[in-house]
Design a protein around this motif. Sequence first.
Motif, PDB file in Angstrom:
ATOM      1  N   HIS A  29       0.847  -1.193   0.000  1.00 28.41           N
ATOM      2  CA  HIS A  29       0.000   0.000   0.000  1.00 28.41           C
ATOM      3  C   HIS A  29       0.882   1.241   0.000  1.00 28.41           C
ATOM      4  O   HIS A  29       1.625   1.503   0.933  1.00 28.41           O
ATOM      5  CB  HIS A  29      -0.909   0.012   1.233  1.00 28.41           C
ATOM      6  CG  HIS A  29      -2.101  -0.877   1.096  1.00 28.41           C
ATOM      7  ND1 HIS A  29      -3.194  -0.794   1.942  1.00 28.41           N
ATOM      8  CD2 HIS A  29      -2.381  -1.856   0.221  1.00 28.41           C
ATOM      9  CE1 HIS A  29      -4.079  -1.682   1.582  1.00 28.41           C
ATOM     10  NE2 HIS A  29      -3.617  -2.354   0.535  1.00 28.41           N
ATOM     11  N   ASP A  30       0.747   2.054  -1.054  1.00 35.15           N
ATOM     12  CA  ASP A  30       1.546   3.266  -1.160  1.00 35.15           C
ATOM     13  C   ASP A  30       1.034   4.382  -0.246  1.00 35.15           C
ATOM     14  O   ASP A  30       1.789   5.224   0.192  1.00 35.15           O
ATOM     15  CB  ASP A  30       1.545   3.777  -2.608  1.00 35.15           C
ATOM     16  CG  ASP A  30       2.408   2.917  -3.521  1.00 35.15           C
ATOM     17  OD1 ASP A  30       2.257   3.049  -4.757  1.00 35.15           O
ATOM     18  OD2 ASP A  30       3.221   2.129  -3.015  1.00 35.15           O
ATOM     19  N   ASN A  31      -0.275   4.370  -0.015  1.00 41.86           N
ATOM     20  CA  ASN A  31      -0.888   5.467   0.746  1.00 41.86           C
ATOM     21  C   ASN A  31      -0.983   5.121   2.225  1.00 41.86           C
ATOM     22  O   ASN A  31      -1.458   4.033   2.583  1.00 41.86           O
ATOM     23  CB  ASN A  31      -2.281   5.764   0.213  1.00 41.86           C
ATOM     24  CG  ASN A  31      -2.240   6.343  -1.174  1.00 41.86           C
ATOM     25  OD1 ASN A  31      -2.032   7.528  -1.357  1.00 41.86           O
ATOM     26  ND2 ASN A  31      -2.401   5.481  -2.166  1.00 41.86           N
ATOM     27  N   LEU A  32      -0.550   6.042   3.028  1.00 39.77           N
ATOM     28  CA  LEU A  32      -0.622   5.863   4.480  1.00 39.77           C
ATOM     29  C   LEU A  32      -1.141   7.160   5.085  1.00 39.77           C
ATOM     30  O   LEU A  32      -0.675   8.245   4.740  1.00 39.77           O
ATOM     31  CB  LEU A  32       0.760   5.514   5.040  1.00 39.77           C
ATOM     32  CG  LEU A  32       0.832   5.133   6.528  1.00 39.77           C
ATOM     33  CD1 LEU A  32       1.964   4.137   6.756  1.00 39.77           C
ATOM     34  CD2 LEU A  32       0.979   6.340   7.418  1.00 39.77           C
ATOM     35  N   TYR A  33      -2.113   7.016   5.954  1.00 38.60           N
ATOM     36  CA  TYR A  33      -2.774   8.165   6.562  1.00 38.60           C
ATOM     37  C   TYR A  33      -2.674   8.064   8.076  1.00 38.60           C
ATOM     38  O   TYR A  33      -2.758   6.986   8.649  1.00 38.60           O
ATOM     39  CB  TYR A  33      -4.264   8.192   6.195  1.00 38.60           C
ATOM     40  CG  TYR A  33      -4.556   8.207   4.717  1.00 38.60           C
ATOM     41  CD1 TYR A  33      -4.526   7.037   3.971  1.00 38.60           C
ATOM     42  CD2 TYR A  33      -4.906   9.390   4.071  1.00 38.60           C
ATOM     43  CE1 TYR A  33      -4.809   7.047   2.612  1.00 38.60           C
ATOM     44  CE2 TYR A  33      -5.199   9.410   2.714  1.00 38.60           C
ATOM     45  CZ  TYR A  33      -5.149   8.231   1.994  1.00 38.60           C
ATOM     46  OH  TYR A  33      -5.446   8.250   0.653  1.00 38.60           O
ATOM     47  N   TRP A  34      -2.555   9.223   8.701  1.00 43.87           N
ATOM     48  CA  TRP A  34      -2.681   9.318  10.153  1.00 43.87           C
ATOM     49  C   TRP A  34      -3.922  10.160  10.475  1.00 43.87           C
ATOM     50  O   TRP A  34      -4.134  11.222   9.873  1.00 43.87           O
ATOM     51  CB  TRP A  34      -1.461   9.976  10.790  1.00 43.87           C
ATOM     52  CG  TRP A  34      -0.259   9.078  10.921  1.00 43.87           C
ATOM     53  CD1 TRP A  34       0.825   9.029  10.093  1.00 43.87           C
ATOM     54  CD2 TRP A  34      -0.015   8.120  11.950  1.00 43.87           C
ATOM     55  NE1 TRP A  34       1.729   8.102  10.545  1.00 43.87           N
ATOM     56  CE2 TRP A  34       1.240   7.523  11.689  1.00 43.87           C
ATOM     57  CE3 TRP A  34      -0.724   7.711  13.084  1.00 43.87           C
ATOM     58  CZ2 TRP A  34       1.802   6.545  12.513  1.00 43.87           C
ATOM     59  CZ3 TRP A  34      -0.169   6.735  13.898  1.00 43.87           C
ATOM     60  CH2 TRP A  34       1.073   6.167  13.620  1.00 43.87           C
ATOM     61  N   TYR A  35      -4.699   9.661  11.438  1.00 46.66           N
ATOM     62  CA  TYR A  35      -5.863  10.375  11.937  1.00 46.66           C
ATOM     63  C   TYR A  35      -5.812  10.384  13.456  1.00 46.66           C
ATOM     64  O   TYR A  35      -5.170   9.552  14.078  1.00 46.66           O
ATOM     65  CB  TYR A  35      -7.171   9.678  11.517  1.00 46.66           C
ATOM     66  CG  TYR A  35      -7.496   9.747  10.049  1.00 46.66           C
ATOM     67  CD1 TYR A  35      -6.999   8.791   9.165  1.00 46.66           C
ATOM     68  CD2 TYR A  35      -8.306  10.757   9.546  1.00 46.66           C
ATOM     69  CE1 TYR A  35      -7.319   8.853   7.811  1.00 46.66           C
ATOM     70  CE2 TYR A  35      -8.625  10.820   8.196  1.00 46.66           C
ATOM     71  CZ  TYR A  35      -8.125   9.863   7.346  1.00 46.66           C
ATOM     72  OH  TYR A  35      -8.438   9.926   6.008  1.00 46.66           O
ATOM     73  N   ARG A  36      -6.545  11.341  14.032  1.00 48.39           N
ATOM     74  CA  ARG A  36      -6.637  11.386  15.496  1.00 48.39           C
ATOM     75  C   ARG A  36      -8.090  11.615  15.889  1.00 48.39           C
ATOM     76  O   ARG A  36      -8.791  12.406  15.243  1.00 48.39           O
ATOM     77  CB  ARG A  36      -5.780  12.514  16.063  1.00 48.39           C
ATOM     78  CG  ARG A  36      -5.934  12.694  17.565  1.00 48.39           C
ATOM     79  CD  ARG A  36      -4.978  13.717  18.112  1.00 48.39           C
ATOM     80  NE  ARG A  36      -5.342  15.068  17.744  1.00 48.39           N
ATOM     81  CZ  ARG A  36      -4.665  16.136  18.176  1.00 48.39           C
ATOM     82  NH1 ARG A  36      -3.616  15.978  18.965  1.00 48.39           N
ATOM     83  NH2 ARG A  36      -5.034  17.351  17.818  1.00 48.39           N
ATOM     84  N   LYS A  51       3.867   6.781  -0.622  1.00 48.16           N
ATOM     85  CA  LYS A  51       5.206   6.197  -0.443  1.00 48.16           C
ATOM     86  C   LYS A  51       5.917   6.985   0.659  1.00 48.16           C
ATOM     87  O   LYS A  51       5.389   7.139   1.751  1.00 48.16           O
ATOM     88  CB  LYS A  51       5.948   6.181  -1.765  1.00 48.16           C
ATOM     89  CG  LYS A  51       5.268   5.299  -2.810  1.00 48.16           C
ATOM     90  CD  LYS A  51       6.064   5.188  -4.085  1.00 48.16           C
ATOM     91  CE  LYS A  51       5.314   4.309  -5.077  1.00 48.16           C
ATOM     92  NZ  LYS A  51       6.015   4.191  -6.380  1.00 48.16           N
ATOM     93  N   GLU A  52       7.094   7.509   0.394  1.00 47.70           N
ATOM     94  CA  GLU A  52       7.815   8.205   1.472  1.00 47.70           C
ATOM     95  C   GLU A  52       7.545   9.704   1.498  1.00 47.70           C
ATOM     96  O   GLU A  52       8.029  10.405   2.400  1.00 47.70           O
ATOM     97  CB  GLU A  52       9.315   7.930   1.364  1.00 47.70           C
ATOM     98  CG  GLU A  52       9.990   8.552   0.154  1.00 47.70           C
ATOM     99  CD  GLU A  52       9.881   7.690  -1.089  1.00 47.70           C
ATOM    100  OE1 GLU A  52       9.156   6.663  -1.045  1.00 47.70           O
ATOM    101  OE2 GLU A  52      10.498   8.040  -2.107  1.00 47.70           O
ATOM    102  N   SER A  53       6.765  10.199   0.555  1.00 50.32           N
ATOM    103  CA  SER A  53       6.536  11.640   0.457  1.00 50.32           C
ATOM    104  C   SER A  53       5.256  12.066   1.163  1.00 50.32           C
ATOM    105  O   SER A  53       4.237  11.383   1.095  1.00 50.32           O
ATOM    106  CB  SER A  53       6.430  12.043  -1.020  1.00 50.32           C
ATOM    107  OG  SER A  53       7.621  11.730  -1.701  1.00 50.32           O
ATOM    108  N   GLY A  71      11.700   5.148   3.538  1.00 44.84           N
ATOM    109  CA  GLY A  71      11.665   3.980   2.664  1.00 44.84           C
ATOM    110  C   GLY A  71      10.276   3.619   2.186  1.00 44.84           C
ATOM    111  O   GLY A  71      10.102   2.612   1.488  1.00 44.84           O
ATOM    112  N   GLY A  72       9.305   4.418   2.564  1.00 47.96           N
ATOM    113  CA  GLY A  72       7.952   4.168   2.084  1.00 47.96           C
ATOM    114  C   GLY A  72       7.278   2.947   2.664  1.00 47.96           C
ATOM    115  O   GLY A  72       6.296   2.454   2.109  1.00 47.96           O
ATOM    116  N   THR A  73       7.791   2.453   3.791  1.00 50.78           N
ATOM    117  CA  THR A  73       7.158   1.281   4.405  1.00 50.78           C
ATOM    118  C   THR A  73       6.396   1.718   5.651  1.00 50.78           C
ATOM    119  O   THR A  73       5.342   2.338   5.534  1.00 50.78           O
ATOM    120  CB  THR A  73       8.196   0.201   4.732  1.00 50.78           C
ATOM    121  OG1 THR A  73       9.225   0.792   5.555  1.00 50.78           O
ATOM    122  CG2 THR A  73       8.807  -0.349   3.457  1.00 50.78           C
TER     123      THR A  73
END
Lengths: 114, 110
Positions: A29-36, A51-53, A71-73
């Motif tokens: 999965h390239d997309n990673l989100y943080w929520y609170r 990714k890493e951006s 590293g986009g992980t």
Amino acid sequence: EAGVTQFPSHSVIEKGQTVTLRCDPISGHDNLYWYRRVMGKEIKFLLHFVKESKQDESGMPNNRFLAERTGGTYSTLKVQPAELEDSGVYFCASSPRTGNEKLFFGSGTQLSVL
Amino acid sequence: AQSVSQHNHHVILSEAASLELGCNYSYGGTVNLFWYVQYPGQHLQLLLKYFSGDPLVKGIKGFEAEFIKSKFSFNLRKPSVQWSDTAEYFCAGGNNDMRFGAGTRLTVKP
């Protein structure tokens, strides 16, 4: 297939201390989100990695919050120094593509700042 | 700025009652709308989604939602709720980044 994992599940710290939350998205999965989510309120967007951006970090509350995804992980979210109002549940989510894809959520990290 | 709002904070129903949870969105461009559910002790999971086409979308567990463009709404419905539907329900939407509503806690009494 492993889901999105977050560590720790709970963290209790004192005001002024530093805490680092970790999120491992679903592999590929390239997309990673943080929520609170602060108690009883909406799930608030913090930021989005492709990714890493950092694609969008408009939801980050202030410069005490630092998110990285080397590293986009996996990704880390560091709060330094923590304040009382930082308490809440921090959710991580991932998706394979941006836009109209459903998000896969982790179980969240419950952060309590005393 | 894109935003999603939910009208009901806590809804209490008896089993077999009908359910409708309100959701309104305010953003332009491509409209992607979702309903997520969080059962006690579990992760957030997708109930249903709307991207385009038929404005009445059906999801898991008998849930459906209707997209009404003129009202900027995407209300969630279920004709007959069960005790196992007790959970928190979140409306969400966005173009590239998902925005969530405040959530509605549903309690179904047996």
